[in-house]
Design an enzyme around this catalytic site. Structure first.
Site, short mmCIF file in Angstrom:
data_model
loop_
_atom_site.label_atom_id
_atom_site.label_comp_id
_atom_site.label_asym_id
_atom_site.label_seq_id
_atom_site.Cartn_x
_atom_site.Cartn_y
_atom_site.Cartn_z
N HIS A 61 18.57 43.24 9.26
CA HIS A 61 18.23 41.94 8.97
C HIS A 61 17.12 41.50 8.55
O HIS A 61 16.08 42.07 8.59
CB HIS A 61 18.66 41.00 10.25
N LYS A 70 8.10 40.01 12.66
CA LYS A 70 8.61 39.79 14.09
C LYS A 70 7.70 40.96 14.98
O LYS A 70 7.39 42.04 14.71
CB LYS A 70 10.02 40.60 14.09
N ASP A 169 27.31 42.44 10.02
CA ASP A 169 26.69 43.80 10.01
C ASP A 169 27.45 44.86 9.29
O ASP A 169 26.89 45.60 8.58
CB ASP A 169 25.98 44.31 11.24
#
Length: 182
Positions: A61, A70, A169
């Site tokens: 992602h 992140k 996905d």
């Protein structure tokens, strides 16, 4: 905090100092000033927490606008965590780095903006927590196929069969067809 390089220059593994005795343990998982000085000068705006079962693969992602950096860690269980450089101007474009993150090793992975991210659950289940540098923007989210042969991620799937994927996905695109960063 011990900072370790990965095979990608901008992706780092962070290992906090853990202080423990017969009662349990204490660790500092994040200190803004230290992170800015030793890893990246960023501001985190959102914290997330997910739980997934054995064999679940989430990713790869990224957000094409409002790209998220992140700082990820596992608080229960174990995952194989992956970052893929999708910055077209980078000499490392299309390369990946991976690390095992677990409640036991307490390691964290820094995935900078401009990278796709995914993880595979190797334990019965895993609880995954992460800090983000931008807010979640589903209209800008993109997915690269987890098993794109051009990337060649060595997922630890042996003996487990194919991973369990979400429909989103499963519909991921190959890197060569993906909208990427310049």
């Amino acid at each position: 905090m011990q900072i370790t390089d990965t095979t990608l220059e901008d992706v780092k593994v962070l290992r906090p100092k853990v202080f423990g005795d017969a009662r349990g343990f204490f660790m500092e998982t994040f200190r803004d000033s230290e992170f800015r000085e030793t890893v990246a000068d960023v501001t985190f705006v959102q914290d997330n927490h997910s739980r997934s079962g054995n064999g679940v693969l989430r990713g790869l992602h990224y957000q094409i606008r409002q790209p998220q950096g992140k700082l990820v860690r596992v608080i229960s269980g174990e995952v194989f965590d992956v970052a893929v450089d999708i910055r077209k101007s980078s000499p490392e474009f299309g390369r990946w780095a991976g690390a095992v993150l677990s409640a036991e090793n307490k390691d964290m992975l820094w995935v900078p903006p401009g990278f796709a991210h995914g993880f595979y659950v190797m334990s019965d289940y895993a609880e995954f927590v992460y800090k983000c540098t931008q807010y979640y923007a589903p209209e800008h989210e993109r997915v690269i196929l987890w098993n794109d042969p051009a990337i060649g991620i060595d997922w630890p799937l042996s003996g487990r069969g194919l991973p369990l994927l979400s429909p989103r996905d499963e519909a991921g695109v190959l890197l060569k067809n993906a909208e990427v960063f310049s």
